[in-house]
Design a protein around this motif. Sequence first.
Motif, mmCIF file in Angstrom:
data_model
loop_
_atom_site.group_PDB
_atom_site.id
_atom_site.type_symbol
_atom_site.label_atom_id
_atom_site.label_comp_id
_atom_site.label_asym_id
_atom_site.label_seq_id
_atom_site.Cartn_x
_atom_site.Cartn_y
_atom_site.Cartn_z
ATOM 1 N N VAL A 87 0.966 -1.168 0.040
ATOM 2 C CA VAL A 87 -0.064 0.062 -0.028
ATOM 3 C C VAL A 87 0.835 1.137 0.043
ATOM 4 O O VAL A 87 0.678 2.006 -0.816
ATOM 5 C CB VAL A 87 -0.916 0.004 1.301
ATOM 6 N N ALA A 89 2.804 1.984 -3.359
ATOM 7 C CA ALA A 89 1.765 2.334 -4.492
ATOM 8 C C ALA A 89 1.514 4.028 -3.922
ATOM 9 O O ALA A 89 1.506 4.757 -4.884
ATOM 10 C CB ALA A 89 0.514 1.520 -4.371
ATOM 11 N N LEU A 90 1.319 4.277 -2.677
ATOM 12 C CA LEU A 90 1.089 5.635 -2.331
ATOM 13 C C LEU A 90 1.975 6.521 -2.575
ATOM 14 O O LEU A 90 1.888 7.525 -2.971
ATOM 15 C CB LEU A 90 0.713 5.478 -0.750
ATOM 16 N N TRP A 91 3.314 6.206 -2.046
ATOM 17 C CA TRP A 91 4.468 6.996 -2.263
ATOM 18 C C TRP A 91 4.763 7.289 -3.676
ATOM 19 O O TRP A 91 5.141 8.376 -4.213
ATOM 20 C CB TRP A 91 5.664 6.293 -1.356
ATOM 21 N N THR A 121 2.746 7.156 -6.225
ATOM 22 C CA THR A 121 1.868 8.218 -6.688
ATOM 23 C C THR A 121 2.148 9.578 -6.256
ATOM 24 O O THR A 121 2.100 10.601 -7.202
ATOM 25 C CB THR A 121 0.319 7.849 -6.306
ATOM 26 N N THR A 138 2.841 12.766 -8.565
ATOM 27 C CA THR A 138 2.192 13.944 -8.301
ATOM 28 C C THR A 138 2.920 15.251 -8.045
ATOM 29 O O THR A 138 2.686 16.163 -8.623
ATOM 30 C CB THR A 138 1.196 13.966 -7.283
ATOM 31 N N VAL A 179 5.695 8.545 8.317
ATOM 32 C CA VAL A 179 6.258 9.578 7.398
ATOM 33 C C VAL A 179 7.435 10.270 8.524
ATOM 34 O O VAL A 179 7.226 10.521 9.469
ATOM 35 C CB VAL A 179 5.233 10.886 7.636
ATOM 36 N N LEU A 186 9.272 15.623 6.944
ATOM 37 C CA LEU A 186 8.165 16.162 6.291
ATOM 38 C C LEU A 186 7.241 16.982 7.121
ATOM 39 O O LEU A 186 6.355 17.600 6.733
ATOM 40 C CB LEU A 186 7.384 15.001 5.630
ATOM 41 N N PRO A 199 5.591 19.721 9.616
ATOM 42 C CA PRO A 199 5.775 21.223 9.537
ATOM 43 C C PRO A 199 6.826 22.068 10.628
ATOM 44 O O PRO A 199 6.965 21.110 11.602
ATOM 45 C CB PRO A 199 4.321 21.901 9.839
ATOM 46 N N TRP A 224 -2.132 11.695 7.300
ATOM 47 C CA TRP A 224 -2.995 12.339 6.027
ATOM 48 C C TRP A 224 -2.633 13.759 6.007
ATOM 49 O O TRP A 224 -2.333 14.373 5.125
ATOM 50 C CB TRP A 224 -4.493 11.854 5.878
ATOM 51 N N TRP A 225 -2.627 14.367 7.238
ATOM 52 C CA TRP A 225 -2.480 15.765 7.381
ATOM 53 C C TRP A 225 -0.991 16.234 7.134
ATOM 54 O O TRP A 225 -0.793 17.074 6.394
ATOM 55 C CB TRP A 225 -2.790 16.059 8.838
ATOM 56 N N VAL A 226 0.002 15.291 7.389
ATOM 57 C CA VAL A 226 1.229 15.526 7.270
ATOM 58 C C VAL A 226 1.616 15.553 5.643
ATOM 59 O O VAL A 226 2.270 16.327 5.111
ATOM 60 C CB VAL A 226 2.302 14.833 7.918
ATOM 61 N N LEU A 227 0.915 14.525 5.093
ATOM 62 C CA LEU A 227 1.342 14.009 3.563
ATOM 63 C C LEU A 227 0.559 15.211 2.564
ATOM 64 O O LEU A 227 1.296 15.817 1.838
ATOM 65 C CB LEU A 227 0.848 12.712 3.477
ATOM 66 N N SER A 229 -0.268 18.077 3.604
ATOM 67 C CA SER A 229 0.278 19.514 3.670
ATOM 68 C C SER A 229 1.498 19.759 2.865
ATOM 69 O O SER A 229 2.063 20.857 2.467
ATOM 70 C CB SER A 229 0.858 19.803 5.205
ATOM 71 N N ARG A 230 2.120 18.531 2.296
ATOM 72 C CA ARG A 230 3.432 18.470 1.457
ATOM 73 C C ARG A 230 2.795 18.484 -0.190
ATOM 74 O O ARG A 230 3.373 19.336 -0.962
ATOM 75 C CB ARG A 230 4.120 17.634 1.543
ATOM 76 N N ILE A 231 1.642 17.805 -0.292
ATOM 77 C CA ILE A 231 1.201 17.417 -1.609
ATOM 78 C C ILE A 231 -0.244 17.452 -1.507
ATOM 79 O O ILE A 231 -1.132 16.691 -1.100
ATOM 80 C CB ILE A 231 1.598 15.992 -1.990
ATOM 81 N N VAL A 280 -2.840 17.644 -3.687
ATOM 82 C CA VAL A 280 -3.795 16.809 -4.050
ATOM 83 C C VAL A 280 -2.980 15.668 -4.892
ATOM 84 O O VAL A 280 -2.065 15.788 -5.421
ATOM 85 C CB VAL A 280 -4.556 17.574 -5.274
ATOM 86 N N ILE A 281 -3.622 14.246 -4.517
ATOM 87 C CA ILE A 281 -3.069 13.036 -5.050
ATOM 88 C C ILE A 281 -4.131 12.340 -5.850
ATOM 89 O O ILE A 281 -5.109 11.612 -5.228
ATOM 90 C CB ILE A 281 -2.585 12.296 -3.839
ATOM 91 N N ARG A 282 -3.863 12.257 -7.207
ATOM 92 C CA ARG A 282 -4.764 11.440 -8.004
ATOM 93 C C ARG A 282 -6.280 11.985 -8.006
ATOM 94 O O ARG A 282 -7.076 11.072 -7.825
ATOM 95 C CB ARG A 282 -4.736 10.126 -7.943
ATOM 96 N N TYR A 291 -7.399 3.393 2.000
ATOM 97 C CA TYR A 291 -6.531 4.487 1.260
ATOM 98 C C TYR A 291 -7.319 4.839 -0.164
ATOM 99 O O TYR A 291 -7.919 3.955 -0.718
ATOM 100 C CB TYR A 291 -5.388 3.579 0.709
ATOM 101 N N VAL A 309 -4.587 5.522 -6.043
ATOM 102 C CA VAL A 309 -3.285 5.450 -5.977
ATOM 103 C C VAL A 309 -2.729 3.835 -6.131
ATOM 104 O O VAL A 309 -1.562 4.039 -6.385
ATOM 105 C CB VAL A 309 -2.802 5.902 -4.368
#
Lengths: 234, 260
Positions: free
Chosen positions: A7, A10-12, A14, A18, A163, A167, A169, B43-46, B48-50, B52-54, B187, B191
Motif C-alpha cells: 500500500v 503505491a501511495l508514495w 503516486t 504527483t 512519515v 516532512l 511542519p 494524512w494531514w502531514v502528507l 500539507s506537502r502534496i 492533491v493526489i490523483r 486508502y 493510488v
Amino acid sequence: MAIFMAVFMALWSTAFKTSGSDVISGFSFRMMIWYLIMTETVVLSTSRIFLDISESVKSGELAYSLVRPISYPILQVMQSLGNSLPRFLTNLITGVAVVWPILGAVAGSFEGLCAFLVLAFLGLLLDALIALLIGLTAFWIEDVTPVSWIYQKLLFTVGGMFVPLDLFPAWLRSIVDYLPFRLIVYAPAKMFVAFSLGSFCAALLQVCIYVVVFSVVLLAVWQAAKRRMVIQGG
Amino acid sequence: MQHLQLILTYLRHNLMSAMAYRGAFFLQIVGMILNNAMFLFFWWVLFSRIPVIRGWDLSQVLLLFAVVATGFGIANAVFGNALRLARIIATGQLDYYLSLPADPLLHVLVSRMSLSAWGDIVFGVSLFLLASGLAVVKLPLFFFLGLASAMVYVAFAVLVGSLAFWIGNAEHLANQVLISLITLAIYPVDVFPSAVRLLLYTLIPAAFVGAIPAGILTGFSWSQVLLLLIVVPLMVLGARLVFNLGLRRYSSGNLIVTRG
C-alpha cells in the motif's frame, strides 16, 4: 507487513509522481521505501511486556518475584529485550527480502547499517523501559491497554513510522525533536538511509540521556509500587 | 420482521450488558477514537506537502475514512461475532445456535457486541461532520452509506468465516483477509495500479466498503447508488448461501456450551 509495504509503495510512488519532483524533503522514492522498511522493523519488534506485567500485577503473581534474588525491573527489561531482538532480526530479514527485489537497490550505506543497528538496539531498550513503566501503572489503574494504545500511536505518529519527521511542519518539528519517540523509530531508520556522523552522535547522546532518565523514573515508580503492594497484600 | 426483532433485541441486551461496566465501556470508546485520530495525523502531514493526489484531497480522504470507520463500527457493534465466525465454527460452538428456533447465522452474528466499535461509530460521525463542514442535512445519506459499508463488511466476513466449514482451521486466514479488506479500504483507491484496483472491486471488495460510498458523499450520483443497491444485497445473499452450503457439511462438535 507485506500489505502495508504494498500500500505504501503505491501511495508514495503516486505522491512522488504527483509532486513532480524526485525528492520530497530530502527523501527520494527509494530512500522513502527503505525508511519505511526500517521503521516497520523497529515498530514490529517493540516490547509487549506491559500486558504480562499488568496481568501479574492483577493476579498477585508479582508478589512471588519479590523473593527472587534478581531485581524485578531488570529481569523484565532483559526479558523484553530477549523477546524483541530475535523478532527484530526476523522482521529485518523479511522486510529486506520483500523490498530489495522490487526496488533493485539499497538506499543505504554500510556505516548507515551499523548506525541503524546501534540506535535500534538502544531504541528498543528505551522502549522496554517505557513498556515496563506502562505495565507498572497497573498498580494504580486497572486496565493498562488505553495507555499502551496511546503510547503505540504516539510512536506511529510523532515517532515517524509512516512519515519521516523531515516532512513535518517546522513548528511541530521543534516540539517533536525533544520527545523520546523519534529516537526509537525515526532516528535509526534515518541513519540508515542518510548517514551523518554528527546526527548519529547527537542521536546517540540523546537516547543515552533518555535511557538514564527513564531508568531513574522506573526505579522510583517501582519503589512506590512495592510499597503499594505491601499495603494491599501483606 | 422476525429477523429485525432478533437484531434489535440483542442490540438492546448487549448494550445493557456493556453499560453494567460503564467506565470500561467509555474507556474503550475514547481509546478507539484516539486510536483512529492518530491515523489522520499521517494524512494531514502528507497533504500539507502534496495538496492533491490523483484527484483526492484531504477532505475527501477524511470522508473516506469516516465512512469506513462508521461502517466497521456498525458491523462490529451490531454483528460482533462476524470476525470470529471461523473460530466459532471450528470449535463447535455453532451447536448452541442450531438447536434454537431463530435463524442460526443471524443469531450467531448478533450474539456479541464489540464495545470499541462504538468508538469507531462516534469517531466516524464526528469526522464526517468536521470534514463536510457540518453538513447535518447529509447525515441520513451518511448513515445509509455507513450501513451499506457495514453490510459489505459483514457479508465478506461471513464468506471468509464460512471457509472453516471446508478447511477447518480458517481463523488465521479469515483474520488476515479481513484486516487486508479494511487496510485497503482506507486508502484512496486511485493510488493503486489498475490490476490492484480491479481486485478491490471484485475479490476483496474494499472499494464497496470505502471508495464507492465516499464517492457518493462527495459527488452524488444515482448510478453509484444503484450500484450499491444491487451489489450489497447480492453480497449478503451470496454470503448466506455459502454459509448454508457449509452448514450442510457441518457435524456437531459435541461441545457442551452454557450461555448466561
